[in-house]
Scaffold this active site. Sequence first.
Site, short mmCIF file in Angstrom:
data_model
loop_
_atom_site.label_atom_id
_atom_site.label_comp_id
_atom_site.label_asym_id
_atom_site.label_seq_id
_atom_site.Cartn_x
_atom_site.Cartn_y
_atom_site.Cartn_z
N LYS A 144 0.93 -1.15 0.06
CA LYS A 144 0.13 0.07 0.00
C LYS A 144 0.92 1.32 -0.02
O LYS A 144 0.55 2.19 -0.50
CB LYS A 144 -1.12 -0.03 1.20
CG LYS A 144 -2.06 -1.13 0.94
CD LYS A 144 -3.58 -0.72 1.70
CE LYS A 144 -4.47 -1.63 1.20
NZ LYS A 144 -5.74 -1.69 1.64
N LYS A 160 -3.61 -9.65 -6.29
CA LYS A 160 -4.75 -10.07 -5.70
C LYS A 160 -6.00 -9.20 -6.15
O LYS A 160 -5.83 -7.84 -6.61
CB LYS A 160 -4.77 -9.88 -4.25
CG LYS A 160 -5.80 -9.70 -3.56
CD LYS A 160 -5.64 -9.53 -2.00
CE LYS A 160 -5.76 -8.04 -1.63
NZ LYS A 160 -6.90 -8.10 -0.63
N LYS A 208 -10.76 -4.43 -4.26
CA LYS A 208 -11.95 -3.41 -4.38
C LYS A 208 -11.27 -1.97 -4.83
O LYS A 208 -12.14 -1.37 -5.59
CB LYS A 208 -12.96 -3.45 -3.31
CG LYS A 208 -12.28 -2.76 -1.97
CD LYS A 208 -13.41 -2.76 -0.69
CE LYS A 208 -13.19 -3.84 0.08
NZ LYS A 208 -11.91 -3.65 1.04
#
Length: 331
Positions: free
Chosen positions: A115, A197, A200
């Site tokens: 992230k 992965k 969303k």
Amino acid sequence: MLDNKKVVFSGVQPSGNLTIGNYLGAIRNFSAFSEEHLCFYCVVDMHSITVRQTPAELRRRTYETLALYIACGLDPMKNNLYVQSHVPAHAELSWILNCYTMFGELARMTQFKDKSAKNETNINAGLFTYPVLMAADILLYQTELVPVGADQKQHLEMTRDIAHRFNNIYGDVFVVPEPYIPAEGTRIMSLAEPTTKMSKSDENENATVRILDPKDVIIRKFKRAVTDSGSEVRFAEGKDGINNLITIYSCFTGKTVSEIEREFEGRGYGDFKIAVGEACADALKPVQEKFSELIRDKAYLESTMKSGADSASYYARKTLSKVKRKVGFVI
Ligand code: AQP
């Protein structure tokens, strides 16, 4: 154990429109615990602000995530369904646990590294201490089982380490939780980049299938899914795209890999992609129908989140008081 039942906790961030990764890896497994366990299913809005959110969208998605919980089969009368920021004990315990978590162990977390790479201009302290808040979420309820996708395994190991560390100093304060990672659907991959992965918050709409996508959109996305240059539907090393589609088809139909390989023998990728899209859209249809009823009833969602938070607070306060006493706070 609380009320003589084993406790289950899990949460989903309202950080984007939920994907079939969130559905297959987490939410669809939640309701299996409702009868026998004391379940806490939380919309973890505090986690989601570790990445910058548009306030109106965050609010909308918080209602939507709660409605999706119910649409996916969670009965609010049998589960504590609530919003994390409505139970201040999560933040309070998180601060205390921060003081029992090492800088070095947080720096090793792969989600933090991923992230930070994606949000170079906003590598905030919350992103770094995210696993401590997650540990607080779980330990607050003396949780035994945490149903999550495989991507959360590392965070869960850290939760266990923090619990052990705290218990070693102060006695048995926390139950040490176990992950519950189902055999199938634990890691659904991006349709555009099948080595990463499905997430969303991915900005590439072709990478994700959303739980609420209409059927034509779902089929279009599967048709465009990145696969290798072959044509044989076979699960094999290095065929990440087709392996992912086989996994998704298996999750939605209950068929085994070898049954799927037999079904599509000699039929090519094109046919298979359409079949995956159909199976996915058909399985999601009842969830979508229930969701569209629920989302119109804001008063019902608000009363559900309020009673869920009241009940969760009752249990959370018990653990928090114990923790405060143990560390030496005057309470
Ligand atoms: N691709 C996935 N396959 C299987 N399970 C998944 N989960 C998420 N993506 C997949 C599981 O969904 C639950 C909720 O996840 P989260 O919202 O807490 O955070 P996340 O893991 O970071 O999910 P996303 O979709 O990738 O969100 P963003 O894009 O905001 O970071 C967890 O149990 C997770 O394992």
